[in-house]
Design an enzyme around this catalytic site. Structure first.
Site, PDB file in Angstrom:
ATOM      1  CB  THR A 297      -9.223  -0.709  -8.021  1.00 27.61           C
ATOM      2  OG1 THR A 297      -9.048   0.459  -7.235  1.00 27.61           O
ATOM      3  CG2 THR A 297      -8.579  -1.857  -7.314  1.00 27.61           C
TER       4      THR A 297
ATOM      5  CD  GLU B 208      -9.141   6.402  -4.498  1.00 29.82           C
ATOM      6  OE1 GLU B 208      -9.715   5.302  -4.366  1.00 29.82           O
ATOM      7  OE2 GLU B 208      -9.760   7.460  -4.702  1.00 29.82           O
TER       8      GLU B 208
ATOM      9  NE  ARG C 180      -4.110   1.848   0.909  1.00 30.15           N
ATOM     10  CZ  ARG C 180      -5.130   2.100   0.101  1.00 30.15           C
ATOM     11  NH1 ARG C 180      -5.171   1.581  -1.121  1.00 30.15           N
ATOM     12  NH2 ARG C 180      -6.134   2.846   0.490  1.00 30.15           N
TER      13      ARG C 180
ATOM     14  CB  THR D 210      -5.868   0.720  -6.541  1.00 32.44           C
ATOM     15  OG1 THR D 210      -6.747   1.802  -6.843  1.00 32.44           O
ATOM     16  CG2 THR D 210      -5.169   1.027  -5.223  1.00 32.44           C
TER      17      THR D 210
ATOM     18  CD  GLU E 194      -4.689   4.215  -3.175  1.00 29.59           C
ATOM     19  OE1 GLU E 194      -5.863   3.966  -2.908  1.00 29.59           O
ATOM     20  OE2 GLU E 194      -4.187   4.006  -4.305  1.00 29.59           O
TER      21      GLU E 194
ATOM     22  CB  SER F 110      -7.159  -0.194   1.274  1.00 25.91           C
ATOM     23  OG  SER F 110      -7.608  -0.849   0.111  1.00 25.91           O
ATOM     24  CB  SER F 111     -12.549  -0.812   0.192  1.00 29.54           C
ATOM     25  OG  SER F 111     -12.961   0.338   0.856  1.00 29.54           O
TER      26      SER F 111
ATOM     27  N   GLY G 189     -13.764  -1.385  -7.117  1.00 32.27           N
ATOM     28  CA  GLY G 189     -15.091  -0.815  -6.884  1.00 32.27           C
ATOM     29  C   GLY G 189     -15.191   0.104  -5.689  1.00 32.27           C
ATOM     30  N   GLY G 190     -14.060   0.698  -5.250  1.00 28.94           N
ATOM     31  CA  GLY G 190     -14.128   1.624  -4.117  1.00 28.94           C
ATOM     32  C   GLY G 190     -14.663   0.918  -2.884  1.00 28.94           C
TER      33      GLY G 190
HETATM   34  N1  GLU Z   1      -8.353   3.198  -3.362  1.00 26.50           N
HETATM   35  C1  GLU Z   1      -9.417   2.308  -3.050  1.00 26.50           C
HETATM   36  C2  GLU Z   1      -9.043   1.397  -1.908  1.00 26.50           C
HETATM   37  O1  GLU Z   1      -7.906   1.082  -1.732  1.00 26.50           O
HETATM   38  C3  GLU Z   1      -9.794   1.454  -4.191  1.00 26.50           C
HETATM   39  C4  GLU Z   1     -10.452   2.242  -5.216  1.00 26.50           C
HETATM   40  C5  GLU Z   1     -11.264   1.450  -6.159  1.00 26.50           C
HETATM   41  O2  GLU Z   1     -11.463   0.269  -6.059  1.00 26.50           O
HETATM   42  O3  GLU Z   1     -11.717   2.034  -7.080  1.00 26.50           O
HETATM   43  O4  GLU Z   1      -9.910   0.998  -1.204  1.00 26.50           O
END
Ligand code: GLU
Length: 564
Positions: free
Chosen positions: A384, A404, A93, A402, A421, A448-449, A469-470
């Site tokens: 991502t 971001e 990360r 990613t 990020e 992060s997700s 997918g955020g």
């Molecule tokens: N930056 C996001 C994360 O690490 C991911 C963004 C995305 O999946 O579009 O959670």
């Protein structure tokens, strides 16, 4: 009679063989881009393994899916070493530069900056990239082929060009600020006859000579070039040559380290589900949800029913409420991992679920051992990329990477995009006098997700999954686990399921799917419903009794290639 009998027998045999064995592949590749999948296959054909192939995939994705991922960004990798029966989770990360302070995204009046473009675009959002270190160190430890060989496919493609895909072309149409920022503006846009800048058209053969030069240096000098050599100079130049103040120094780049972390695993029914721990919130939030789902007969529920969507949405709300308060970089704050997964804590949380009625409010709980924090407001925008690879020896990689948001900070160095990020941090450091767990701090990793996942049955590989997918990632991946374990679906069926979820404010149903018909039924239960586009990119591998099958999300442009 005899004929009829043998016909019935052969029918039973054929159908059961087909049902259990649609493929007999020894391994599988599923990525979001055909060039990347082919690069992986090329490496496997040359005798490389899953780690070698992952390097080739990531280098190609940087070129062909720059809106989503690239070596100017970060990643989490789960790696299963078959011969040692050991699972690793690797944290690549991005980190905040050492000179940032918690007011990074506040204006002079102490108010939050506008997210896009103010906070996102430009140097201030760029974290120290981690992908090259991650690839180099995992390759040193587990790779088979020489490092330089893993670069050939991407170098060729960068020098000779690749046809611009519909996804790349269409996202360029949405990003007005990108048109004005060099070198991205000249590289991704062409002038039409009226002198207007238009996105590079679909099918246009796009070369990237700068990137091929970067790749050649990296192939020769390894991560040294990126963190201390020529590429580091290009990165710092790009960050300084910008109207936003850059806090990143050569020292930040030189000091970057990946972290080998303990994978986060919990039993779900008779399976062991393993994912990435903090600084990802993905694994922890998913496992909290699975532990609650375990108490319901999910198998008997239709995945696309009001009943299932209602339950999924209630469980989502419970877990996301805690995610917003307690999760972040565990090197900086105490993330109460055990407390959040504690059985009696979760059974208390489960009591918040009202069957057949939308619960009015679902607040965060008080897990044992938790520090008090304020709520994190998470507004990351989806981009991502996720890929899975199982090689012939049974080694497996599930990796999410990613930059971001789409095209990261919009800055480019050495032919690749630099991430944004740092906007995954909370913009406000505190609220109501209480700190926010995911506030900006020097050298910290933003929460992060991303949820790369590997599932085991009796300590044997069973399946791999993950998605972009955020903040929706966690729900996409969790539902894919239900698909694999409870609904007994193949990856190709799972990636085609329409999406639904509730991240705290309303229930989302995927636009242009059969779920739109369920809106009224959910509203009757009290759900506030929104019909939305859902940009997942699930890439999944599943071990069947005689081989692997894979699935590539139709919402992306991916390709599954079996390995024989
Ligand atoms: N930056 C996001 C994360 O690490 C991911 C963004 C995305 O999946 O579009 O959670």
């Amino acid at each position: 009679m005899k004929f009829i009998f043998s016909f019935i027998l052969s029918f039973i045999f054929l159908t059961s063989t087909y049902a259990e064995s649609p493929s007999s592949s020894k391994g599988i590749i599923a990525t979001s881009n055909p060039h990347a999948s082919r690069a992986a296959k090329d490496i496997i054909d040359r005798g490389g393994n899953a780690i070698d192939a992952s390097v080739a995939v990531q280098l190609v994705l940087t070129l062909t899916e720059p809106q989503a991922t690239g070596i100017g960004g970060g990643a989490f990798m789960l790696y299963w070493d078959e011969s040692k029966s050991k699972l690793y989770s690797v944290d690549g990360r991005e980190k905040a530069p050492s000179k940032v302070n918690e007011n990074l995204f506040l204006d002079s009046d102490g108010n939050k900056k506008k997210f896009y473009p103010d906070a996102v675009v430009g140097s201030q959002s760029v974290g120290v990239p981690g992908i090259i270190k991650l690839l180099e160190e995992t390759h040193k430890k587990f790779g088979k082929l020489p490092w330089e060989e893993l670069f050939e496919y991407a170098i060729n493609l960068a020098e000779n060009g690749f046809p611009v895909s519909p996804a790349l072309n269409s996202i360029l149409g949405y990003l007005k600020p990108l048109k004005k920022i060099e070198p991205a503006a000249s590289y991704y846009f062409v002038e039409n006859s009226e002198g207007l800048k238009k996105p590079v058209p679909v099918g246009h053969i796009l070369k990237n000579i700068e990137y091929s030069k970067t790749l050649k240096r990296l192939s020769k000098y390894g991560s040294y070039d990126f963190y201390e050599g020529e590429t580091s100079k290009l990165i710092i130049d790009a960050l300084n040559n910008n109207n936003k103040e850059s806090k990143m120094s050569f020292e930040d780049l030189r000091n970057y380290q990946i972290v080998w972390r303990e994978p986060l695993c919990r039993k779900y029914r008779s399976y062991n589900v393993c994912a990435m721990g903090p600084p990802s919130s993905g694994g922890l939030t998913m496992l909290m949800m699975l532990k609650i789902f375990e108490n319901f007969d999910i198998r008997s529920m239709d995945p696309n029913s009001v009943e299932m969507i209602h339950l999924f949405s209630e469980v989502n709300r419970i877990a996301y409420a805690d995610r917003a308060y307690y999760m972040g970089d565990s090197d900086f704050i105490d993330v109460p991992v055990e407390g959040l997964l504690n059985e009696s804590y979760l059974s208390e949380r489960e009591k918040l679920i009202t069957l057949n009625r939308y619960s009015k409010t679902i607040n965060h709980g008080n897990p044992p051992g938790a520090e008090e924090f304020e709520k994190n407001i998470d507004i990351s925008k989806p981009s991502t990329s996720h890929f899975v690879i199982v090689d012939k020896e049974g080694n497996a990689v599930s990796m999410t990477s990613t930059v971001e948001g789409p095209f990261g900070s919009h800055l480019m160095a050495g032919g690749f995009i630099l991430n944004n990020e740092l906007t995954d941090f909370s913009m406000m450091p505190e609220l109501n006098g209480k700190k926010i767990a995911n506030r900006v701090e020097p050298n910290k990793r933003p929460m992060s997700s991303m949820t790369p996942t590997i599932i085991f049955k009796d300590n044997n590989l069973f399946a791999l999954t993950g998605s972009p997918g955020g903040t929706s990632i966690i729900n996409y991946v969790t539902k894919s686990v239900l698909g694999l374990i409870d609904w007994n679906l193949d990856p190709s069926q799972i990636v085609n399921l329409p999406h639904y979820m509730n991240r705290g404010s309303y229930t989302e149903l995927e636009k242009n799917t059969s779920l739109e018909n369920l809106k009224a039924g959910l509203e009757l239960l009290g759900h506030p419903v929104k019909i939305q586009n859902k940009r997942s990119g699930l890439h999944i591998a599943l071990k069947k009794y005689d081989g692997y099958v894979g699935g590539a999300d139709p919402r992306k442009e991916g390709l599954v290639i079996p390995i024989n």
